[in-house]
Design a protein around this motif. Sequence first.
Motif, short mmCIF file in Angstrom:
data_model
loop_
_atom_site.label_atom_id
_atom_site.label_comp_id
_atom_site.label_asym_id
_atom_site.label_seq_id
_atom_site.Cartn_x
_atom_site.Cartn_y
_atom_site.Cartn_z
N ASP A 39 0.83 -1.21 0.00
CA ASP A 39 0.00 0.00 0.00
C ASP A 39 0.86 1.26 0.00
OD1 ASP A 39 -2.28 -1.50 -0.04
OD2 ASP A 39 -2.60 -1.42 2.15
N HIS A 45 1.48 5.41 -6.80
CA HIS A 45 0.81 5.19 -8.08
C HIS A 45 -0.15 6.32 -8.43
CE1 HIS A 45 -3.18 4.00 -9.72
NE2 HIS A 45 -2.43 3.59 -10.74
N SER A 46 -0.77 6.90 -7.45
CA SER A 46 -1.74 7.97 -7.71
C SER A 46 -1.08 9.13 -8.45
CB SER A 46 -2.35 8.47 -6.40
OG SER A 46 -3.04 7.43 -5.75
N LYS A 94 -1.21 -5.44 -6.83
CA LYS A 94 -2.38 -4.61 -6.59
C LYS A 94 -2.77 -3.93 -7.89
CE LYS A 94 -4.21 -1.33 -3.22
NZ LYS A 94 -3.92 -0.51 -2.01
N GLN A 95 -4.03 -3.63 -8.04
CA GLN A 95 -4.49 -2.90 -9.22
C GLN A 95 -5.59 -1.93 -8.82
OE1 GLN A 95 -6.08 -5.54 -12.14
NE2 GLN A 95 -7.69 -6.35 -10.82
N GLU A 96 -5.73 -0.90 -9.68
CA GLU A 96 -6.70 0.14 -9.40
C GLU A 96 -7.05 0.83 -10.71
OE1 GLU A 96 -5.75 4.10 -7.41
OE2 GLU A 96 -6.58 2.94 -5.74
N LYS A 98 -9.27 4.29 -12.44
CA LYS A 98 -10.03 5.52 -12.26
C LYS A 98 -10.37 6.11 -13.63
CE LYS A 98 -8.31 6.97 -7.74
NZ LYS A 98 -7.69 8.07 -6.97
N LYS A 124 -1.72 -1.11 -12.56
CA LYS A 124 -1.38 -2.38 -11.91
C LYS A 124 0.03 -2.30 -11.35
CE LYS A 124 -4.22 -5.19 -15.03
NZ LYS A 124 -4.21 -6.31 -16.02
#
Length: 435
Positions: A39, A45-46, A94-96, A98, A124
Amino acid sequence: MVKNNAVLATVLFAFVVTVASVSTTFYQLYEINRAKHIDSIFAKHSLIAQIYHTYLLKQISQPMFEANLALYDLYEVREGDKYKRITGGGDLLKQEGKSSQDFDNNLLSDAPYAQIMVSPIASKMIEYQGKIYFLVESTHNAVLLEDRGIESYNPVILLSAYFTLLSVLLISFALIIHRLRPLRRLRKQIARFGEGDMGVSFRTSGSDEIALIANELDTTQNKIRSLIESRTLFLRNIMHELKTPIAKGRIAATMLSEEKQQGRFLGIFERLESLIGEFALIEEITSGNQHLEKNEYRLIDIIDGAIDSAMVEYDSVSSDIDASVKIEVDYRLFVTAVKNLIDNAIKYSPEKKMSISMENNEIVFTNFGPPLKKPLSYYIEPFTKDQPTKDSFGLGLYIVDAILREHDYILAYERRNDLNCFIFVPVKPTKRSIR
């Protein structure tokens, strides 16, 4: 097996439960720390996704985009083969995803291109060969970035703590097992002592609880040995000293001129000799010093020897025994047990007769007569009498019961119509001693 090693099994169970609990706890800590590490890295990553999003909106140039990546120690992977290996064979951490609308509303509301709709962006985080990569994708574009400033999660400190604690548990378990070893040796020594080995020594060095128990047992054993030796010496001396006046009394009785008085005195002395013989046999059986010499004998031969020993007429004893039946016993002791039952059966039968038969593995002694007034357990105690006469069970059944127990038999009694039945019953029917 478990019953014989209950303490060891309990310690082993406690050890397994402790190791399992510690392992589970450390595994949960590992998962929590790993998730926090991922995390914390993915938080970067953001910003990367934002930079890439502005790049797609053409708000920054290609050189500016690459300069921003270099500022965060990120480098684009351009080789096609390497790109495929990482995206196809790497571990997805992890993946996200938006949509561009989120960025437009929150970050770029004042930009001249705020109303331009861009396809959603997915990001990712991938681990491949110990390195961290970010894959940022849109509908028509994708970029794979290698983060050279971040390493994958390495739980070396947690593993060190786990193996240290596991080593402590193993050493503690080994020390407990080492401390329990004298207990196993003590158990074997107690078993030998219970079997009659009076030479065994419990004495041991040390000052722990097991050593204190062993030394106390050794002291107690010495006292028991002294008591047994004193008792044996006392009984044997008494029996030896009594035989001399009895022998002299018998000689003196033969000198009496009146036959009635002579017979009376001879009967008294014979009774005394018989009692001394019974006392000697009781001392031998109860002292635990006897060594049974068990061999196979035909049951009819044992019965014949018992009839001769009881000095009764053969017509008084009816035997219905197959000549092929053999039992494994100490001949002298078992003949004595059978002799005592024959003697009692004839003595308390109005017909002065009795019979012996086989029922499965059980030897049945039967005579006609009145039933016992009390339970059999009363009569197998020494010196028990229903009537204050010389004709009583006395020591007879007590000796029979003691001998049978040494041969894994028990004495039982049944009343069948007008018949009294005394039965030799094997304690372990699965081990057929009669065949």
